[in-house]
Design a protein around this motif. Sequence first.
Motif, PDB file in Angstrom:
ATOM      1  N   LEU A   1      37.552  30.270  34.866  1.00 21.56           N
ATOM      2  CA  LEU A   1      38.431  31.640  35.524  1.00 21.56           C
ATOM      3  C   LEU A   1      39.895  31.388  36.022  1.00 21.56           C
ATOM      4  O   LEU A   1      40.837  32.102  35.743  1.00 21.56           O
ATOM      5  CB  LEU A   1      37.515  32.068  36.523  1.00 21.56           C
ATOM      6  N   LEU A   2      39.887  30.128  36.595  1.00 23.45           N
ATOM      7  CA  LEU A   2      41.296  29.776  37.037  1.00 23.45           C
ATOM      8  C   LEU A   2      42.284  29.785  35.992  1.00 23.45           C
ATOM      9  O   LEU A   2      43.505  30.156  35.899  1.00 23.45           O
ATOM     10  CB  LEU A   2      41.203  28.591  37.912  1.00 23.45           C
TER      11      LEU A   2
ATOM     12  N   ASP B   1      48.925  38.977  34.888  1.00 20.64           N
ATOM     13  CA  ASP B   1      48.839  40.308  35.419  1.00 20.64           C
ATOM     14  C   ASP B   1      47.237  40.796  35.390  1.00 20.64           C
ATOM     15  O   ASP B   1      46.936  42.055  35.409  1.00 20.64           O
ATOM     16  CB  ASP B   1      49.481  41.435  34.389  1.00 20.64           C
ATOM     17  N   PHE B   2      46.391  40.048  35.051  1.00 23.11           N
ATOM     18  CA  PHE B   2      45.038  40.460  34.988  1.00 23.11           C
ATOM     19  C   PHE B   2      44.572  41.047  36.221  1.00 23.11           C
ATOM     20  O   PHE B   2      43.893  42.128  36.128  1.00 23.11           O
ATOM     21  CB  PHE B   2      44.094  38.990  34.812  1.00 23.11           C
TER      22      PHE B   2
ATOM     23  N   PHE C   1      33.430  41.432  42.543  1.00 19.72           N
ATOM     24  CA  PHE C   1      32.532  41.673  41.558  1.00 19.72           C
ATOM     25  C   PHE C   1      33.070  41.845  40.198  1.00 19.72           C
ATOM     26  O   PHE C   1      32.582  41.457  39.145  1.00 19.72           O
ATOM     27  CB  PHE C   1      31.778  42.868  42.082  1.00 19.72           C
ATOM     28  N   HIS C   2      34.439  42.359  40.257  1.00 18.33           N
ATOM     29  CA  HIS C   2      35.251  42.717  39.150  1.00 18.33           C
ATOM     30  C   HIS C   2      36.072  41.736  38.676  1.00 18.33           C
ATOM     31  O   HIS C   2      36.336  41.361  37.135  1.00 18.33           O
ATOM     32  CB  HIS C   2      35.961  44.000  39.207  1.00 18.33           C
ATOM     33  N   ALA C   3      36.747  40.713  39.257  1.00 24.30           N
ATOM     34  CA  ALA C   3      37.614  40.049  39.062  1.00 24.30           C
ATOM     35  C   ALA C   3      37.034  38.449  38.985  1.00 24.30           C
ATOM     36  O   ALA C   3      37.632  37.647  38.314  1.00 24.30           O
ATOM     37  CB  ALA C   3      38.764  39.837  40.004  1.00 24.30           C
ATOM     38  N   VAL C   4      35.884  37.976  39.457  1.00 26.00           N
ATOM     39  CA  VAL C   4      35.207  36.859  39.446  1.00 26.00           C
ATOM     40  C   VAL C   4      33.906  37.068  38.679  1.00 26.00           C
ATOM     41  O   VAL C   4      33.534  36.422  37.491  1.00 26.00           O
ATOM     42  CB  VAL C   4      34.859  36.488  40.767  1.00 26.00           C
TER      43      VAL C   4
ATOM     44  N   ARG D   1      43.082  44.375  32.363  1.00 22.68           N
ATOM     45  CA  ARG D   1      43.605  44.447  33.935  1.00 22.68           C
ATOM     46  C   ARG D   1      42.437  44.878  34.862  1.00 22.68           C
ATOM     47  O   ARG D   1      41.676  45.794  34.405  1.00 22.68           O
ATOM     48  CB  ARG D   1      44.824  45.474  34.111  1.00 22.68           C
ATOM     49  N   ILE D   2      42.506  44.189  36.017  1.00 21.16           N
ATOM     50  CA  ILE D   2      41.602  44.719  37.152  1.00 21.16           C
ATOM     51  C   ILE D   2      42.359  45.279  38.240  1.00 21.16           C
ATOM     52  O   ILE D   2      43.330  44.478  38.695  1.00 21.16           O
ATOM     53  CB  ILE D   2      40.851  43.343  37.480  1.00 21.16           C
ATOM     54  N   PHE D   3      42.562  46.381  38.586  1.00 24.15           N
ATOM     55  CA  PHE D   3      43.242  46.953  39.802  1.00 24.15           C
ATOM     56  C   PHE D   3      42.682  47.191  40.928  1.00 24.15           C
ATOM     57  O   PHE D   3      41.656  48.356  40.783  1.00 24.15           O
ATOM     58  CB  PHE D   3      44.171  48.053  39.107  1.00 24.15           C
TER      59      PHE D   3
END
Length: 520
Positions: free
Chosen positions: A170-171, A179-180, A266-269, A285-287
């Motif tokens: 992930l990192l 920009d993710f 929840f969305h980014a990890v 992208r996750i905003f």
Amino acid sequence: MDTRPFYITTPIYYVNDIPHIGHAYTCVACDVVARAMRLYGRKVMFLTGTDEHGQKVEKSAQLKGIKPQDFVNEVSQHFRDIAKTMHITNDDFIRTTEPRHSKAAQALWKTMLASGDIYSGSYAGWYAVRDEAFYQESELVNGKAPTGAEVEWVEEPSYFFKLSAWGEKLLAFYEAHPDFISPPARRNEVISFVKGGLKDLSISRTAFSWGIPVPGDEKHIMYVWLDALVNYLSAIDYPDIDSEKFQDFWVKGQSMHVMGKDILRFHAVYWPAFLMAAGLPLPYRIFAHGWWTIEGEKMSKSLGNVISPHDLIAQFGLDQTRYFLLREVPFGNDGNFSREALINRINSELANTIGNLAQRTLSLIAKNNEGRVPTPGNFTLEDKELLEKIQVTHESTHAITQQRYVDCKFGDIFGSIVEAAGKANEYIDKQAPWTLKKTDEARMRTVLYVLAESIRCIAIMLQPVIPHSAGKMLAQTGYSEAEIEAGVAFSELAPEYALKAGSVLPTPQPVFPRYAPPEV
Ligand code: MSP
């Protein structure tokens, strides 16, 4: 300019609540981006829906003394209704109780099981039903979840997802795709959370039954967050990865999830880890947007200050509400909702700047040019300056504005349109066509032409955020109902689409009345 298919999603809403401005906020933001992308000529899929499983929903149904399925059927409708009332142009509405969804969730489960990312064990720890989230002992604050939610001790057999194995990957992904996660401050939060070490995640429950059965072990139902996140794939035909929708929107296109900061983790990890484990591409992208407080206070049922979008629309108007929500606060920041700020914003920008410009110009044309687009003479430097100002508001190639939409820079986009309208108002005052009428009618016609063309362009640019009022302005510059309904493409901002002298214009109608508070 990007021409790839574009996929945008809101979170799916828990049906135990009735829709409030927090829900409306994400819907309007995604709607504006979706509408803009359509006007750029991109193929768009815009998804919203309802999250109908889990303990929270099951408990709400029990409280009402009805079956969960009957309960969710009834309350999911509120979210469809609010989308309709707010003129949200979602292409689909997903419900997690639909067969297409459980099929997708079970398929993803099987794929992650086959890749060795799921194992069975037992869970003992804290769970907050309100957040539908597990918490570590160390995370609790005064015996509650960090969000303030009550927690309960849970001990049960459970399947786990090997989240701990995905931290490094992930990192590396965040590093390679700066920009993710947006905005940047949120990205840093996520990175430090992952760097802090990830624990395996419990992804099934046995203490209750309102959920999607785990394939091959039906005593278990899937953890509601795993179930919910899959909605983004079930609506684009997963597990049929060869389908046109899946290929267009998940593989070849640009996809973007928008949600509140509270559910970023929840969305980014979790979500990217699930996708990596299943060997699927990750979204573009996750905003995460901020939260609204109400007149300085947290919005809550107990404080009785929950704002219903229906009430706002009834009092201030739909376009006014849509505009305010996105214009007032930079998307990503927290914002405070106040009626005074709303009234100021709509009166100064919509009524005094845009509405006034349209009203003055179009009524002058109606009166002094028999309601036809005036024939211009040669343009002076000032005429050209105004027309150029309007053109650069949406740059000629549109690439910069398009990126601003993807970056959710709504304040910048609308701010520059209002600024252009302000310039047109300065121009009208300076050129004083009402005086020219007596001194130089040919020049008056040129001035009115320049103004009418400016209004046409401003209306095209405003379509995504205030579709109804922009449509009224377009009708008054001669577009047909069918053209307005279909949306006037941004490419029509180009000078070759400029107004044709002599064409007939309808009788002017006010677009934005000033808001005057009712007398007490
Ligand atoms: N069901 C989950 C999402 C699953 S997505 C795969 C959920 N639902 S929710 O109904 O509780 O929240 C939906 C959204 O509303 C979240 O993005 C949340 O941030 C947003 N908001 C709730 N209250 C809000 C404000 N006061 N202000 C802005 N947004 C707020 O979470």
